[in-house]
Design an enzyme around this catalytic site. Sequence first.
Site, PDB file in Angstrom:
ATOM      1  N   HIS A 156      44.560  40.052  48.100  1.00  0.00           N
ATOM      2  CA  HIS A 156      45.317  39.085  48.902  1.00  0.00           C
ATOM      3  C   HIS A 156      44.666  38.952  50.267  1.00  0.00           C
ATOM      4  CE1 HIS A 156      48.255  39.339  45.740  1.00  0.00           C
ATOM      5  NE2 HIS A 156      48.363  40.639  45.921  1.00  0.00           N
ATOM      6  N   GLU A 183      51.580  44.179  50.183  1.00  0.00           N
ATOM      7  CA  GLU A 183      52.591  44.510  49.172  1.00  0.00           C
ATOM      8  C   GLU A 183      52.900  46.006  49.195  1.00  0.00           C
ATOM      9  OE1 GLU A 183      51.161  41.461  45.636  1.00  0.00           O
ATOM     10  OE2 GLU A 183      50.485  43.524  45.515  1.00  0.00           O
ATOM     11  N   HIS A 199      43.154  45.259  43.395  1.00  0.00           N
ATOM     12  CA  HIS A 199      44.159  46.000  42.621  1.00  0.00           C
ATOM     13  C   HIS A 199      44.582  45.234  41.381  1.00  0.00           C
ATOM     14  CE1 HIS A 199      46.502  43.307  45.225  1.00  0.00           C
ATOM     15  NE2 HIS A 199      47.469  43.353  44.316  1.00  0.00           N
ATOM     16  N   ARG A 219      41.996  35.854  42.397  1.00  0.00           N
ATOM     17  CA  ARG A 219      41.858  36.614  41.157  1.00  0.00           C
ATOM     18  C   ARG A 219      40.402  36.765  40.740  1.00  0.00           C
ATOM     19  NH1 ARG A 219      45.815  32.945  40.500  1.00  0.00           N
ATOM     20  NH2 ARG A 219      47.927  33.763  40.591  1.00  0.00           N
TER      21      ARG A 219
END
Length: 391
Positions: A100, A135, A254, A273
């Site tokens: 991200h 996150e 991740h 991605r």
Amino acid sequence: MTIFRLENPIQHYDWGSQNAMNQLFGITNESGQPMAELWMGAHPKAPSVALTSGQPIALNNLVDGQAEHLGEGSQDKFGQTLPFLFKVLAAAKPLSIQSHPNKQQALEGFAHENHLGVPLDAFNRNYRDDNHKPELVYALTPFRAMNGFRPLEEMQSLFAMASIQSLVEPLQWLADGNLKTFYEHLMTLQDESRDQLVASAMKFAETSNHPAWQEVARLNQFYPGDIGILSPLLLNVIELTPGEAMFLKAGTLHAYLEGTALEIMACSDNVLRGGLTSKHVDVPELLKTIEFDTIQMSELCLKPEAELNGETRFMTSVDDFLFSVVEPAKALEAFSVNAAEILFCVEGNQVIETADESIELSPGQSCFISANTGQYKVKGSGRLARATSIL
Ligand SMILES: [Zn+2]
């Protein structure tokens, strides 16, 4: 009213579990589709619905721009909406390998794609908003994930085990400490050279009893031939036990593999991605956002900090969210509110109480607490997850 019971939308992504939300929280699966994520928040893509004394109302319509619900301090610091998005995530299959952006990258990427005229909901849109997306994940069941690059020596020895001819030179880059060059090389291999590498790796994976290589074989069952199946050789593979949490800062590569967890993030949908998905993959953009530092497995878990009043906090380096777990049996004093909160009942039963309102929660149920609630008490049993932000 300052406390609102929430009804929360479910996202039916294909990696979701059919029955985890039912087993843990009694949420029935009438459509028979996978139930991947339950969203609690005011994200316009899928807002919670707040039950009021009158008509139910989408949470973003209730709180956006409203100081009484968000708090003036929150509006000054994070803008006109709820700064975090809180989820239950139930993975039966591995999710995509991803990273991200940080705040600056998100601002620039969002503006750039707007400038190019890529529609917000386009398949190939990378930046759907201008916010970062750190996150935190808190395991409700054993929860397996890949998180952060392994120490270089571990990577080298894992790749070297397979004695793959085409990797002899690239492994020297790793030995020289040049992880970025090595990773870029793998991710930009084309056609035949990529297929040959994956085939050689799979040949070794099928005979290896090393856990990282067994993970490679497992990923290949879901995404055969995808270069992303080599990720377990590059990244730490961790299994959180229920009650453990970890933080994923911007730029951390991740992938969640399997299990059910609570997840809290800044209110954003920005994902870059690198494979293991049928969604849009943009390797050059992914490479721009990745931080190429390594981390030891032992440093991945957050250290819980016990507070007063039965509360255990999981502190991170961001203010957009603050996640904690409350044991009502030890919560004898009132909790003070200075920004909007969402409470989610993990287990047991709780009553959330102010001077003139109260709401009962059983497992899987949640409520929104307005910033002007002042104080509330928690009575009951079990465990309550508390989500707010730091002003
Ligand atoms: Zn993520």
